[in-house]
Design a protein around this motif. Structure first.
Motif, short mmCIF file in Angstrom:
data_model
loop_
_atom_site.label_atom_id
_atom_site.label_comp_id
_atom_site.label_asym_id
_atom_site.label_seq_id
_atom_site.Cartn_x
_atom_site.Cartn_y
_atom_site.Cartn_z
N LYS C 70 23.34 -61.06 -60.16
CA LYS C 70 23.17 -62.40 -60.73
C LYS C 70 22.07 -63.12 -59.92
N PRO C 71 21.23 -63.88 -60.62
CA PRO C 71 20.21 -64.61 -59.87
C PRO C 71 20.83 -65.66 -58.97
N PHE C 72 20.17 -65.96 -57.89
CA PHE C 72 20.68 -67.00 -56.98
C PHE C 72 19.51 -67.57 -56.17
N THR C 73 19.81 -68.62 -55.45
CA THR C 73 18.78 -69.29 -54.66
C THR C 73 19.25 -69.45 -53.22
N PHE C 74 18.35 -69.20 -52.29
CA PHE C 74 18.64 -69.62 -50.92
C PHE C 74 17.49 -70.51 -50.43
N ALA C 75 17.75 -71.27 -49.41
CA ALA C 75 16.74 -72.23 -48.93
C ALA C 75 16.29 -71.84 -47.52
N TYR C 76 15.23 -72.47 -47.07
CA TYR C 76 14.80 -72.18 -45.69
C TYR C 76 14.28 -73.43 -44.99
N ILE C 77 14.44 -73.41 -43.70
CA ILE C 77 13.79 -74.36 -42.79
C ILE C 77 13.22 -73.51 -41.67
N SER C 78 12.06 -73.89 -41.14
CA SER C 78 11.47 -73.02 -40.11
C SER C 78 10.59 -73.80 -39.14
N ASP C 79 10.38 -73.20 -38.00
CA ASP C 79 9.38 -73.66 -37.02
C ASP C 79 9.45 -75.16 -36.71
N SER C 80 10.56 -75.55 -36.12
CA SER C 80 10.75 -76.98 -35.81
C SER C 80 10.25 -77.37 -34.43
N HIS C 81 10.12 -76.38 -33.54
CA HIS C 81 9.49 -76.58 -32.22
C HIS C 81 10.02 -77.81 -31.48
N ILE C 102 17.66 -80.15 -47.74
CA ILE C 102 18.45 -79.00 -48.16
C ILE C 102 19.84 -79.45 -48.61
N ASN C 103 20.41 -80.38 -47.86
CA ASN C 103 21.74 -80.87 -48.24
C ASN C 103 21.70 -81.61 -49.57
N ALA C 104 20.52 -82.10 -49.96
CA ALA C 104 20.40 -82.84 -51.22
C ALA C 104 20.22 -81.92 -52.41
N LEU C 105 19.99 -80.64 -52.16
CA LEU C 105 19.78 -79.71 -53.28
C LEU C 105 21.05 -79.62 -54.11
N ASP C 106 20.88 -79.65 -55.42
CA ASP C 106 22.02 -79.55 -56.32
C ASP C 106 21.61 -78.69 -57.50
N PRO C 107 22.13 -77.52 -57.70
CA PRO C 107 23.21 -76.94 -56.91
C PRO C 107 22.77 -76.55 -55.50
N GLN C 108 23.73 -76.44 -54.66
CA GLN C 108 23.45 -76.03 -53.28
C GLN C 108 23.00 -74.57 -53.24
N PRO C 109 22.09 -74.24 -52.33
CA PRO C 109 21.70 -72.83 -52.17
C PRO C 109 22.87 -72.00 -51.64
N ASP C 110 22.79 -70.69 -51.89
CA ASP C 110 23.88 -69.82 -51.42
C ASP C 110 23.95 -69.81 -49.89
N PHE C 111 22.78 -69.85 -49.28
CA PHE C 111 22.74 -69.96 -47.82
C PHE C 111 21.38 -70.50 -47.40
N VAL C 112 21.24 -70.81 -46.14
CA VAL C 112 19.97 -71.34 -45.63
C VAL C 112 19.47 -70.44 -44.49
N LEU C 113 18.23 -70.02 -44.61
CA LEU C 113 17.61 -69.24 -43.52
C LEU C 113 16.93 -70.20 -42.56
N TYR C 114 17.24 -70.08 -41.28
CA TYR C 114 16.41 -70.77 -40.30
C TYR C 114 15.40 -69.77 -39.76
N ASP C 170 24.69 -58.02 -47.01
CA ASP C 170 24.48 -57.89 -48.45
C ASP C 170 24.95 -59.15 -49.14
N HIS C 171 24.16 -59.55 -50.14
CA HIS C 171 24.53 -60.77 -50.87
C HIS C 171 24.15 -60.58 -52.33
N LYS C 172 25.15 -60.65 -53.20
CA LYS C 172 24.96 -60.54 -54.65
C LYS C 172 24.01 -59.38 -55.01
N GLY C 173 24.27 -58.27 -54.45
CA GLY C 173 23.53 -57.07 -54.82
C GLY C 173 22.16 -56.92 -54.17
N VAL C 174 21.84 -57.82 -53.25
CA VAL C 174 20.57 -57.71 -52.53
C VAL C 174 20.88 -57.41 -51.07
#
Lengths: 388, 228, 376
Positions: C70-81, C102-114, C170-174
Motif C-alpha cells: 500500500k502506498p504511504f508517506t514518511f517525512a524527514y528533518i535533517s542537518d540541524s547542526h 511535521i506535526n501539522a501534517l494531516d494525515p500524519q506520516p508513517d514515521f519521520v527520518l532524522y 521492513d515497513h509495508k512491504g518496503v
C-alpha cells in the motif's frame, strides 16, 4: 650492452653527487642558530651557501681574521678598522681610510645584516660575502696587499692559523678561498633585529614613542621612504636592494665624460674586477656608481639602497658620507635630491614640516637593536696601532 | 560573380605560367650516373659525375654547384652587367650578416643580469607576502571566534571555499541594502547578521585578509561588476 | 524558553501553516478538491506561473497497487547542526519549526527520518538538546547519524541516546536500511589531534585535513548479509548521511566506497537512497538507484562547483537576508510500485517535488520548474 654500462655509470655518478651534497646541507642546518626577532629565519638559512656551511669553529676563525691587522700591507688595518663593532660595524669617517691613511671615495657600509644583501658593495660589484671580502685585501688604498698570494703567504706565516685552518678546512688548508669563507661565516651571524620597532610591529603599541609612530606613518606615506626602503615580514630590512640615482652623486660632475673615460679604462685592463674595484674607490669615477659594473647609461650615479637597521649608529650617511646626521639625510630628501640628468623619477621635494622631519628621525632610531646599542656604548673603537 | 571569375582567371594564369616554366627550365636532365644541373637561362649547366640524376645533394655541395653555375653565367655576360650584379649581390650579403649580428646582440642583452629588473628573490618575496595575507584570511574565514561571532557561525559554514561569495559582482546595487555595496560591505553585513559580531573597519587587517582570501578563491573568474 | 513575542508569532504561524497543509492534502484527494486547490493556487500570484502545481503533484493514492503493498508517506528533518541554546538560539528555533511542520501534517506520516548532523560539534549538550526537541514529534522517529554527531567521542553519546548507528527494518512491504556512511580513516592519531580538534576538522566542510567519508568494510559485510534475506523484487530504501555516490571530494559530497555499496544494491529492482549532508535539492540516478538529497534546517550549502548530477534541478540561490531561505524539511511519498516522489518543503519558497516519473524517464517527463537565480 655498452649502453647499459654507460647508463649505470651515469646513475652511479649521480648517486655519488647526491650523497656528496646531502651532508653539506645537513652541516649548515646542524648549527642551531636563531636569528633575532623580526628577521626571517628561513630566508637566513637559505642564504648559507652549500659549499660554506656554518660551524662554531669556522665563525671563531673568521672573527679572528676579521680583527687581524696583519692581513694588511703595513699591519695597521683590519676589516674591523672600517667595520668597527663599536661603531655599528661601520666607521665614523665620511669615506674609508686605508693603509698609510689613504682616503677612498666611499663611506664604509655596515656588515650588520649584510648576509641579506642581494649584491655586496654600494654598486653591487660582488655577488657574495666571500667575493666581497677578497677585494679590500688587495685594493692599494684599503688593505694594500700586493695580491691574493701575498695574503695567503702572510696568513701562512702565522703558526696558530695553520693549526686552525686545518681544523676547520682539513686538507684544503690556507687559500684565499678558505680565508674569505671563514670571514664570510663570521659576517653571516652579525645580525640586528629585535629592535623597539619589531616589538611595535609584533603588537606592543608602547614599544615606540608617539613621535616615532607618526614617523612610521610618514615613512609609509608623505615622505615616500617605503618605495625604496621596503619593509615587510619577508623582507624586514628596509631596502629593495636595487640601485637608484637619488642625486647624491650629482655635485658638479660631468657624468658623460667620466663614463666614457671609465669605459676606456675598463676595456684596456685585463683584470676587469680589479680595475672596477679601483675605479670605485677613486674620487670622480666613484660617482658613476652602478654604471662602473654594468656599463649601462641608466645606472649612472645609481647606488644600492642601504638597509636601515642600526642606521642611528653609522653616521655619516650616503655612499660618500656627505650627510652628517639623520636629520641632514631627511633634509636632503625633503629637497628632492640634487637634480641631474639621471635622477630617479621617484625623487621630488616632499615639503615636510620640521616636526615631520623630527618624527622621521625618531622613527629611524627605533630600528636600533638593543644588542647593537649596547656594543656601541660599551666597546672601545679600533686603533691604528700596528700589529706585531 | 565577378569576383569568382577574377579568381579563376588568376588561377588559370598561374597554372599556365607553371607549365610553361616547367617546360623551359628543366633543372635536372635524366642521364645515368651523371647529374646535370641547369641554370634557369636554359643554357648554363654543371655536371656532377657519379651522382644519380635524382639524388639529393648536401647543403655545401648544392652551394658549390650554384656558385659554379653563377660564375659560368657571369663569365658569359657583358662586363657592365656582371659588375652591377656582383655589387648588388655583395651588398645583400652584408645586410644579411648585419641583421644576424643585431639579432644575436639582442639576445645577449636579454641574458645579462640587469640591475633594476625583478630578481627571483623579489618574486619569491611577493608570493610569500601574498600567501601570508591569503592564509590569514583563510584562517579568519574558517573561525567564528576570529570574526567576533557571538553565535558560533563562521563564514565558511555557509561559504565553503568562499563559494557563493561572488566578489567579482561588486560593486553592485545590493537590493536588500538599497544602496551600492562593495564586497567589504557584504562581509560586514555577514559579520553583523548571521554571525552576530561587530563590523570591521574597512582597513582593519582582518577585513583586508578576508577580501584577499575571497578574491584568491575566484582566480580566473571574469570581473562582472553589477551582476545580480 | 523563547521570548514571549516569538512564542506568539510561532503559534500564529503554525496555525496558518496547519490550514495550508490540510487544504493541500484535501486538494490532492479528489477531483473536486483538486479544482478547489487550483483555484486557490491561481489566486496566489506567486503560484499562478508555477508549472510545478499541475494536478498530478498531489496524486497521493492514485496508483493502484499491483501486489499487496500500500502506498504511504514518511517525512524527514535533517542537518540541524545545533549549538547549545545559549550560544545560538536560531538553529534551535529552526529545528522546532521543522518539528511543528511535521506535526501539522494531516494525515500524519508513517514515521519521520532524522537525517543526521543533529549537533554541530558532537557535544553531549547539543545532542541532548536535539533529542529533547525531537521528542515532540508525534510520529515514530528513525534516527541516522551525521559526522557532526560522531567525531568528538566517536559516537559514544549518540549511541547512548539513539541506539545503533546502522540497522534495517521492513515497513509495508518496503525494506528500509539506515547506514552509517560517515566513517573516516584515522587522520588524527598520527597528527596528535585532540578529540575537539578532530571534531572541528571534520566539521569544516572544506577542511582538507580530513579523510573521505566511507561506509567501511565491516558495515558493507553487514549490508551484504542483511540483503541476502531480501527478495530482489522488494523495493529498497536506503538512508545514508553522505550521498552514496561521488559528487565533490573537496566538501565530502562523497562516499569513498560508493561503488562497492552500489554493487550490493544493483541486483534489486527498485532502490532509492535518501541522503543528508548536502543541504540542498539534489537529484541523481545511477541505473536502478534513485538518489535524493534532504534540506537542512540550519543553513543551505552552495552547489558544488563541479560534478553536479545532470538530473538535479537546482533550487534557487538563497537570499542571505532571509534567515530561513533555502532551508526546510519534507516528505517522501512511497508509491505502491515501490518508487518514491520526493517533496522538498522549502521555507519561504514554493515547495518542490521531484517525482519517480521524472527519474524513471531520465528527465524527459515531469521536470520540476527551473530556478530563476543562477548559482554562482
Amino acid at each position: 650492452m655498452q649502453k647499459i654500462v654507460k647508463v649505470l655509470f651515469i646513475l652511479l655518478v649521480a648517486a655519488v653527487l647526491v650523497v656528496d651534497v646531502a651532508p653539506q646541507r645537513a652541516a649548515s642546518s646542524s648549527m642551531n642558530f636563531q636569528v633575532p626577532r623580526g628577521l626571517p629565519q628561513d630566508l637566513w638559512e637559505s642564504l648559507i651557501p652549500a659549499d660554506n656551511p656554518l660551524t662554531p669553529e669556522k665563525i671563531a676563525l673568521g672573527e679572528k681574521l676579521f680583527f687581524d691587522k696583519r692581513l694588511s700591507a703595513d699591519r695597521t688595518v683590519s676589516c674591523a678598522t672600517c667595520h668597527d663593532p663599536a661603531l655599528g660595524f661601520a666607521d665614523s669617517n665620511a669615506v674609508a681610510v686605508g693603509v698609510e691613511l689613504k682616503k677612498g671615495a666611499r663611506n664604509s657600509p655596515s656588515i650588520i645584516n649584510a648576509v641579506f644583501n642581494e649584491l655586496q658593495f654600494w654598486d653591487g660589484r660582488a655577488p657574495s660575502l666571500e667575493e666581497q671580502a677578497k677585494l679590500p685585501l688587495i685594493n692599494p688604498i684599503e688593505m694594500g696587499m700586493k695580491d691574493h698570494d701575498a695574503v695567503v703567504e702572510r696568513v701562512k706565516e702565522i703558526p696558530e692559523y695553520r693549526v686552525e685552518f686545518e681544523k676547520v678546512f682539513g686538507s684544503e688548508g690556507i687559500t684565499i678561498d678558505t680565508i674569505v669563507k671563514a670571514i664570510a661565516a663570521f659576517e653571516r651571524v652579525q645580525l640586528s633585529g629585535d629592535a623597539p620597532f619589531d616589538r611595535f610591529i609584533a603588537g606592543d603599541a608602547s614599544a615606540i614613542s608617539e613621535s616615532a609612530k607618526r614617523g612610521w606613518e610618514l615613512f609609509n606615506g608623505k615622505a615616500r621612504c617605503i618605495s625604496c626602503h621596503a619593509f615587510n615580514s619577508t623582507n624586514p630590512f628596509f631596502s629593495d636592494f636595487k640601485f637608484h640615482n637619488i642625486g647624491v652623486a650629482a655635485k658638479d660632475r660631468n657624468f658623460s665624460q667620466l663614463a666614457r673615460k671609465a669605459q676606456q679604462l675598463i676595456a684596456a685592463n685585463k683584470d676587469r674586477q680589479r680595475i672596477q674595484d679601483e675605479l670605485a674607490l677613486s674620487p670622480g669615477f666613484s660617482e658613476l656608481g652602478r654604471y662602473l659594473v654594468t656599463g649601462e647609461p641608466r645606472d649612472i650615479g645609481a647606488f644600492k639602497t642601504s638597509m636601515l637597521r642600526d642606521v642611528e649608529l653609522t653616521a655619516p650617511y650616503m655612499h660618500d658620507g656627505s650627510e652628517k646626521t639623520l636629520l641632514d639625510v631627511i633634509k636632503f630628501y625633503d629637497r628632492g635630491g640634487e637634480v641631474n640628468p639621471n635622477l630617479d623619477g621617484g625623487m621630488r621635494p616632499l615639503k615636510l614640516t620640521d616636526q615631520e622631519m623630527f618624527d622621521l628621525v625618531e622613527f629611524l632610531k627605533t630600528l636600533t637593536s638593543d644588542a647593537s646599542k649596547k656594543r656601541f656604548y660599551s666597546l672601545k673603537p679600533q686603533t691604528r696601532e700596528p700589529a706585531k | 560573380m565577378e569576383k569568382k571569375l577574377k579568381v579563376l582567371v588568376v588561377l588559370l594564369l598561374l597554372l599556365a605560367f607553371y607549365v610553361v616554366n616547367a617546360q623551359q627550365h628543366p633543372s635536372v636532365k635524366d642521364e645515368d650516373k651523371v647529374m646535370t644541373v641547369k641554370l634557369c637561362d636554359g643554357e648554363t649547366y654543371v655536371q656532377l659525375e657519379g651522382r644519380l640524376p635524382n639524388e639529393r645533394l648536401s647543403r655545401s655541395e648544392a652551394e658549390a654547384v650554384t656558385n659554379e653555375l653563377m660564375a659560368k653565367w657571369l663569365a658569359k655576360q657583358p662586363p657592365a652587367v656582371a659588375a652591377a650584379w656582383t655589387k648588388e649581390y655583395q651588398e645583400g650579403k652584408k645586410k644579411a650578416q648585419q641583421k644576424a649580428q643585431a639579432k644575436a646582440g639582442d639576445e645577449s642583452v636579454k641574458q645579462e643580469k640587469q640591475t633594476y629588473e625583478f630578481t627571483k628573490r623579489d618574486i619569491q618575496m611577493w608570493e610569500r607576502e601574498l600567501k601570508k595575507l591569503i592564509d590569514y584570511g583563510d584562517q579568519i574565514f574558517h573561525d567564528d571566534q576570529l570574526i567576533g561571532s557571538t553565535n558560533g557561525v563562521s563564514c565558511a559554514m555557509c561559504h565553503p571555499n568562499a563559494a557563493n561569495t561572488h566578489p567579482e559582482t561588486y560593486p553592485k546595487y545590493q537590493i536588500q541594502l538599497q544602496r551600492v555595496a562593495l564586497l567589504r560591505d557584504m562581509i560586514n553585513w555577514c559579520i553583523e547578521n548571521p554571525s552576530r559580531g561587530k563590523k570591521l573597519e574597512p582597513d582593519d587587517p582582518k577585513m583586508r585578509a578576508l577580501e584577499a582570501y575571497i578574491m584568491s578563491q575566484r582566480k580566473g573568474v571574469p570581473m562582472e561588476y553589477g551582476k545580480h | 524558553m523563547l521570548p514571549l513575542k516569538w512564542e506568539k508569532k510561532l503559534q500564529e504561524y503554525m496555525k496558518s501553516r496547519e490550514r495550508w497543509f490540510s487544504e493541500l492534502m484535501q486538494a490532492g484527494s479528489t477531483w473536486q478538491g483538486r479544482r478547489k486547490f487550483l483555484k486557490m493556487a491561481a489566486m496566489a500570484a506567486g503560484f499562478a506561473a508555477s508549472k510545478s502545481f499541475t494536478p498530478h503533484s498531489f496524486q497521493l493514492v492514485d496508483v493502484v497497487s499491483s501486489d499487496d503493498r500500500k502506498p504511504f508517506t514518511f517525512a524527514y528533518i535533517s542537518d540541524s547542526h545545533l549549538y547549545e541554546k545559549t550560544l545560538n538560539e536560531r538553529f534551535v528555533r529552526q529545528l522546532q519549526r521543522a518539528v511543528a511542520d511535521i506535526n501539522a501534517l494531516d494525515p500524519q506520516p508513517d514515521f519521520v527520518l532524522y537525517g543526521g548532523d543533529l549537533a554541530q560539534l558532537g557535544q553531549p549538550g547539543e545532542l541532548k538538546l536535539g533529542a529533547q526537541i525531537l521528542k515532540e514529534i508525534k510520529a515514530p522517529v528513525k534516527m541516522m547519524v551525521g559526522e557532526h554527531d560522531w567525531f568528538l567521542d566517536m559516537g559514544e553519546v549518540w549511541r547512548e541516546l539513539f541506539g545503533p548507528p546502522y540497522y534495517s527494518f521492513d515497513h509495508k512491504g518496503v525494506h528500509f536500511i539506515t547506514l552509517m556512511s560517515v566513517n573516516e580513516k584515522d587522520f588524527w592519531t598520527a597528527k596528535g589531534y585532540s578529540p575537539m580538534e578532530r571534531m572541528r576538522i571534520v566539521a569544516g566542510l572544506d577542511d582538507a585535513r580530513q579523510s573521505p567519508f566511507e561506509v567501511g568494510e565491516e558495515e558493507r559485510e553487514w549490508l551484504k548479509q542483511d540483503l541476502q534475506k531480501v527478495d530482489r523484487k522488494t523495493p529498497i530504501v536506503v538512508f545514508s548521511h553522505s550521498p552514496l555516490y561521488k559528487l565533490y571530494r573537496n566538501w565530502n559530497f562523497w562516499t569513498e566506497d560508493a561503488e562497492e555499496v552500489q554493487a550490493l544494491l544493483r541486483p534489486f529492482e527498485k532502490v532509492t537512497v535518501i541522503h543528508g549532508h548536502t543541504h540542498q535539492v539534489l537529484t541523481h540516478r545511477i541505473g536502478n538507484i534513485h538518489f535524493h538529497g534532504m534540506l537542512s534546517t540550519a543553513w543551505p550549502w552552495p552547489y558544488a562547483p563541479t560534478g553536479l548530477p545532470k538530473l538535479t534541478v537546482q533550487m534557487n540561490r538563497q537570499n542571505p537576508f532571509n534567515q530561513t531561505d533555502g532551508l526546510g524539511d519534507g516528505t517522501v511519498e512511497v508509491h505502491a510500485t515501490g518508487r518514491v516522489d520526493k517533496h522538498y518543503n522549502l521555507w519561504n519558497r514554493n515547495p518542490m517535488r521531484v517525482s519517480a516519473r521524472y527519474l524513471d524517464s531520465e528527465g524527459a517527463e515531469d521536470r520540476p520548474p527551473a530556478t530563476t537565480l543562477p548559482s554562482y
